[in-house]
Structure formats: structure tokens, C-alpha cells
Design an enzyme around this catalytic site. Structure first.
Site, short mmCIF file in Angstrom:
data_model
loop_
_atom_site.label_atom_id
_atom_site.label_comp_id
_atom_site.label_asym_id
_atom_site.label_seq_id
_atom_site.Cartn_x
_atom_site.Cartn_y
_atom_site.Cartn_z
N GLY A 14 1.05 -1.43 -0.52
CA GLY A 14 0.06 0.01 -0.06
C GLY A 14 0.51 1.27 -0.02
N GLY A 25 -0.52 4.79 -1.20
CA GLY A 25 -1.40 5.78 -0.31
C GLY A 25 -1.21 6.25 0.61
N GLN A 26 -1.68 7.17 0.93
CA GLN A 26 -1.54 8.76 2.06
C GLN A 26 -0.19 8.20 2.69
OE1 GLN A 26 -4.58 9.65 4.87
NE2 GLN A 26 -3.38 11.27 5.10
N ASP A 32 2.53 -2.26 -4.19
CA ASP A 32 1.42 -1.31 -4.05
C ASP A 32 0.27 -1.68 -5.53
OD1 ASP A 32 -1.54 0.46 -4.17
OD2 ASP A 32 -0.37 1.63 -2.81
N ILE A 33 -0.62 -1.31 -5.60
CA ILE A 33 -1.63 -2.46 -7.07
C ILE A 33 -1.55 -1.63 -8.21
CG2 ILE A 33 -3.01 -4.05 -5.99
CD1 ILE A 33 -5.33 -1.91 -6.48
N TYR A 47 -15.81 -0.62 8.42
CA TYR A 47 -14.19 -0.37 8.34
C TYR A 47 -14.22 -0.98 9.90
CZ TYR A 47 -10.61 1.81 8.90
OH TYR A 47 -8.40 2.80 8.52
N LYS A 105 -11.45 -3.78 11.48
CA LYS A 105 -9.82 -2.93 12.34
C LYS A 105 -10.49 -4.08 13.17
CE LYS A 105 -7.87 -0.84 9.23
NZ LYS A 105 -6.47 -1.33 9.30
N ILE A 113 -5.34 10.95 10.37
CA ILE A 113 -3.84 11.65 10.06
C ILE A 113 -4.51 12.48 8.92
CG2 ILE A 113 -2.22 10.67 8.76
CD1 ILE A 113 -2.06 8.26 10.45
N1 SER Z 1 -9.24 8.51 8.94
C1 SER Z 1 -9.40 6.94 9.11
C2 SER Z 1 -11.08 7.58 8.55
O1 SER Z 1 -11.71 7.89 8.05
C3 SER Z 1 -9.92 6.39 10.38
O2 SER Z 1 -8.77 6.23 11.03
O3 SER Z 1 -11.84 6.02 7.64
#
Ligand code: SER
Length: 316
Positions: free
Chosen positions: A8, A11-12, A34-35, A142, A146, A172
Site C-alpha cells: 500500500g 497511499g496517503q 501497491d496495486i 471498516y 479493524k 491523519i
Molecule cells: N481516517 C480513517 C477514516 O476516516 C479513520 O481511521 O476512515
């Protein structure tokens, strides 16, 4: 010591983790995968491999061919997108983790980093100073993935001795590579609007506070937890971490110190519901005690870094 594989890497978080790992350990010690390759960051000297984490046999091949000993598994579908793509989100977030954990169990790699999230908390978790261990009843796909992932990480550690380490990332904030599909993305979009003299239309209502981290702190924490003596870790699932909490109104005020004419308007959508189900302020004292977690960026410093960073990017 083998090399570090970031899955990954486009990604960000991936693009900045690659930069940091190659600075610390040398570009030849890091493999990006990454893909799809990243447009944002030139990973000078870092080899890039096209890899889908769901392809376990290719993953094993890459691990063997490149003498990988550590995997950073960042490939995942975030909260807002996962609500729209339930099955593929669950498959990526869970099967991706199993593929890596199983290769660690089979001793093909000896250390794994896998991020969890504040999304493990839900409407019944305490909102303020949310403790490390508390009621976890997440209400998003999500968050459920997790929470389940955390349980599996602890299980693999206790049953099979797999050295998997994890942080519950809050929102983040960064500018080098855009986020995708998250609820906390508003806190990044808002800076781009401010710098471009636009009114920012927020999908989160003005008083909804969420825990946040500036990217440099997130990377610092990731590198720290991966390199601390495992015996110091008292949490075998995933650590609460955070540096600040704010809502859209407070963030707007801070941006207005630099751009006094900046304005925000509100057009909330389903993401506001997600944000409302998450904590406002996280208690990360166990991380602070166990491995000296100590963030450097508060709201003011983050705002300045974001505005300077995006402005420089635009000038280039
Ligand atoms: N930044 C993530 C989201 O908004 C939270 O872990 O899905």
C-alpha cells in the site's frame, strides 16, 4: 536482517512511510508495493513492485525473492468507501491481513505492522478520554474489520508467537499524497480549499470533534513501535494514539489566523454519522508509558505545516 516491504506504498501513509524508512535504513533496504504506482512521490532508489495483497502466492514470492523480514500492511479500504463497497472492503481488510499473518506464522517474515483505527470504537464507547480497553461496538464495516483484525493480531501473537504490532490511527493529516475514502479526510480538504480561496463545504458538522495526528507524528509512532523491544509492549492488539482533537469550527478558526477571509459552510452527509460514532478525545497514556509516545504536532503547528506544504507544492 532482511528488507522491509510496504504494502500500500502509494497511499496517503505509504508514500511518507517509504520516504522515512529509506532515510533511516537505506533505500536498498525498503521495497514499495501497491496495486498502482504512486504519482506523488519519486521513491528514488526504492524498488517498486506491483502487488495485490490478496494474491498470497505472489506475496510469498516477493517475500522470498527480496529477502523480506518485515511487512508494513497499509492496504485497506477506509471508513466512508467501505460503507459503499461492503464485500470488497471486508475481503481486502480481512483477507489481506490473514495473508500476511499466515506468512508470519509460517516464519517467512518475522515482524508485521498493521494499523488499526479509532473506528474500532462505536456509539457505546466513552467519547471523552476513551480508554485503551473499553466497550467496542463499531457501527461501520471498516470499524468491524479493524476490531476483528485487532483480535486476530492478538490471537496470532498469543497462539503462534507472531510479532505483529499495531496502532489505532486517528485521523491523519498530511499533504504529500491525498487520503482516500475516509471520514477524517475533511481535515485535509479544508486546507486545499483555504489555499485556493474557496469556501469549504464540510460534510462533518461544526461541533463534531475527532482525534487527529499530523503525518510526521504518525510515521514517528509507526517506526518507534516497530523498533521498540517487544517486551516493553503491554498491549498485544493495538495502541490508542493521538496528538490533538478538534472540530471543523475550531479548525476553521485556526486557518483564519492565516487566511482571515476563509469561510466554511456545512452540507453534512452519511460521514457525519460515522464521525458521531467515534470518540472525541482518546486516552493514549499506555502508549506514552510503554514506548514513550510523545507527539510533536498540535493543531497550530499542523495548520502551519499544512499551509506551507501545500503552498510550496502549488508553487512547484
Ligand atoms: N481516517 C480513517 C477514516 O476516516 C479513520 O481511521 O476512515
Amino acid at each position: 536482517m532482511g528488507k522491509k516491504l510496504v504494502i500500500g506504498s502509494s497511499g496517503q501513509i505509504g508514500v511518507e512511510l517509504i520516504e522515512s524508512l529509506s532515510t533511516i535504513f537505506g533505500a536498498s533496504q525498503v521495497i514499495a508495493s501497491d496495486i498502482k504506482p504512486s504519482k506523488e512521490i519519486k521513491t528514488q532508489g526504492v524498488d517498486y513492485i506491483s502487488l495485490d495483497v490478496l494474491n498470497k502466492s505472489k506475496l510469498l514470492k516477493v517475500i522470498k525473492e527480496h529477502n523480506i523480514s518485515e511487512v508494513y500492511l497499509l492496504a485497506a479500504m477506509l471508513s466512508a468507501l467501505a460503507e459503499k463497497k461492503i464485500e470488497s472492503a471486508w475481503n481486502l481488510n480481512m483477507q489481506g491481513l490473514f495473508n500476511v499473518l499466515d506468512l508470519a506464522k509460517e516464519k517467512h517474515i518475522n515482524k508485521v505492522f498493521w494499523p488499526s483505527s479509532i473506528a474500532v470504537f462505536g456509539p457505546t464507547s466513552p467519547k471523552i478520554n476513551t480508554p485503551q480497553s473499553t466497550l467496542l461496538e463499531p457501527s461501520t464495516v471498516y470499524g468491524i474489520s479493524k476490531m476483528a483484525g485487532e483480535r486476530w493480531c492478538e490471537y496470532y501473537f498469543l497462539k503462534y508467537g507472531v510479532d505483529v504490532r499495531s496502532l489505532r490511527y486517528p485521523g491523519i493529516i498530511s499533504y504529500k499524497s491525498p487520503p482516500g475514502g475516509g471520514t477524517t479526510d475533511y481535515a485535509i480538504e479544508i486546507f486545499h480549499a483555504a489555499i485556493n480561496n474557496q469556501v469549504y463545504k464540510s460534510f462533518i458538522s461544526e461541533n463534531v470533534s475527532l482525534p487527529m495526528l499530523y503525518m510526521n507524528d504518525a510515521i514517528q509512532a509507526t517506526v518507534e513501535i516497530m523498533n521498540v523491544d517487544r517486551k516493553k509492549l503491554t498491549v498485544n492488539s493495538s495502541y490508542n494514539i493521538s496528538a490533538m482533537s478538534f472540530n471543523p469550527k475550531e479548525l476553521t478558526k485556526e486557518i483564519q489566523r492565516i487566511f482571515p477571509d476563509f469561510r466554511i459552510s456545512y452540507e453534512i452527509d452519511f460521514r457525519n454519522e460515522i464521525a458521531l460514532s467515534w470518540p472525541s478525545i482518546i486516552d493514549d497514556s499506555i502508549a506514552r508509558n510503554d514506548w514513550n509516545w510523545n507527539p510533536a504536532y498540535n493543531l497550530r503547528k499542523t495548520t502551519l505545516e499544512m499551509i506551507n506544504g501545500i503552498s510550496k507544492q502549488l508553487a512547484n
